[in-house]
Scaffold this active site. Structure first.
Site, PDB file in Angstrom:
ATOM      1  N   THR A 176      38.083  14.592  30.945  1.00 28.70           N
ATOM      2  CA  THR A 176      37.915  12.953  31.234  1.00 28.70           C
ATOM      3  C   THR A 176      38.980  13.712  33.513  1.00 28.70           C
ATOM      4  O   THR A 176      38.466  15.008  34.031  1.00 28.70           O
ATOM      5  CB  THR A 176      39.834  13.919  31.209  1.00 28.70           C
ATOM      6  N   TYR A 216      47.477  19.025  28.771  1.00 28.79           N
ATOM      7  CA  TYR A 216      46.389  18.054  28.836  1.00 28.79           C
ATOM      8  C   TYR A 216      45.079  18.449  29.667  1.00 28.79           C
ATOM      9  O   TYR A 216      43.802  18.874  29.203  1.00 28.79           O
ATOM     10  CB  TYR A 216      46.444  16.691  28.859  1.00 28.79           C
TER      11      TYR A 216
END
Ligand code: NAD
Length: 334
Positions: A125, A165
């Site tokens: 990501t 995350y």
């Protein structure tokens, strides 16, 4: 080819499953159906098209082993299974760690021990670049922008694992890199920017484009954070699927290849710009409740996609206007 997709009932997984089945591949999908709205619809859709589905929780190595032990050799694994919410990673960092880092480690361990010739494509990501607070910005009426880095953030930009995350996805990258190096496995990393499109059941925490689009389309009030001049690049799902396919099928040995896969500088929108566009496309008026900017929210984030363009002979084909119309039309069908 025989292809394994983890997180096959999620947004990206479902779309890649459908694409690869259409191309005539045999696709095995695993998923734990973890709290995902839309997983039943996606299961029904993909089963009809020929997906072989098995429940499997990647946090549990034995689950992975038992699912795969009697299967024929897998050519490519696309690893999409993930806890995807930035916000949930802050409220429940252990779960985030277990799914994203331990889950990735378990899969790599399976490949190392039982299937070392399988290619492994890891979905990472843009969050691994942190909040880019050292980059100078310029402000205009509807958006902020990078002052100088006009092509976007390149793959070699220093990483900054902001949020659990970011840490768990970045930790997965580090394991991928090292497993590739130490055990000579064929691994590539794709750092996705914001992706949107059909079969996306979004929420406030994941999939901002589809979420805002749906709220305006259905005349519902939603929460908007900060000035609205935050800018992101967005990539339509069919372009992401093509990039993933090209990475997985690349003839080169995949080891240590890292690609930004995103809309890039020509597909950026601010929140305010998206709202205006969707108001125009739907004829509805946005009903947003404006709250303070969230901590650690980046003001501008878009990725430099030159490497993927050059090495994969790939580029985003769907403009955001075209993509948003496709998204709206899918949402309208319910
Ligand atoms: N969609 C985006 O804009 C975007 C942006 C950047 C990165 N990514 C990455 O792309 C990948 C796919 O994202 P997505 O948008 O399809 O997310 P998604 O939430 O729609 O799909 C993820 C899937 O993983 C499954 N899953 C979760 N925990 C699991 C577990 N323990 N075992 C097995 N399956 C489990 C979920 O049930 C879900 O079906 C993720 O790795 C995500 O981090 C997505």
């Amino acid at each position: 080819m025989k292809i394994l997709i983890t997180g096959c009932l999620g947004f990206v997984g479902t779309n890649l499953v459908l694409h690869l089945l259409k191309k005539g591949h045999t696709v095995l999908g695993i998923d734990s159906r973890f709290k995902r709205e839309g997983s039943s619809q996606n299961l029904e859709l993909t089963l009809k098209k020929g997906l072989e589905y098995q429940y499997c929780d990647i946090r549990n190595y034995n689950d992975i082993f038992n699912t795969l032990k009697n299967k024929e050799r897998i050519d490519i694994v696309y690893h999409f299974a993930s806890q995807v919410s930035f916000k949930n990673s802050i409220s429940n960092p252990r779960l985030d760690f277990e799914v994203n880092l331990l889950g990735t480690f378990n899969l790599l361990e399976y490949i190392r021990q039982h299937s070392p010739n399988t290619k492994f494509v890891y979905a990472s990501t843009n969050q691994v670049y942190g909040n880019l607070e050292k980059i100078d910005l310029v402000e205009s009426e509807t958006r902020f922008d990078f002052k100088t880095m006009k092509k976007g953030v390149p793959e070699n930009y220093p990483l900054d694992y902001l949020s659990p995350y970011g840490c768990s996805k970045g930790g997965g990258e580090i394991y991928c890199i090292d497993y590739s190096r130490v055990y000579d496995l064929k691994i590539a990393i794709a750092r996705f920017g914001g992706i949107y499109g059909v079969n996306q059941y979004s929420s406030e925490d994941h999939g901002w484009v589809a979420y805002i689009t749906n709220m305006i389309r259905t005349n519902q009030q939603y929460r908007r954070f900060g000035h609205g001049k935050q800018v992101r690049d967005i990539l339509y799902i069919s372009d992401l699927v093509t990039a993933c396919e090209k990475i997985g099928e690349s003839k080169e040995k995949l080891n240590l290849t890292i690609y930004n896969v995103a809309g890039g500088p020509t597909n950026t929108l601010s929140v305010l710009e998206l709202i205006k566009l969707i108001e125009h496309l739907t004829g509805n008026k946005s009903k947003d409740e404006v709250l303070e900017m969230r901590k650690a929210d980046k003001v501008v984030m878009y990725l430099d996609i030159e490497k993927a363009k050059k090495e994969l002979n790939w580029h985003p084909k769907v403009s955001y206007i075209e993509g948003l119309k496709k998204l709206l039309s899918w949402q309208e069908k319910g």
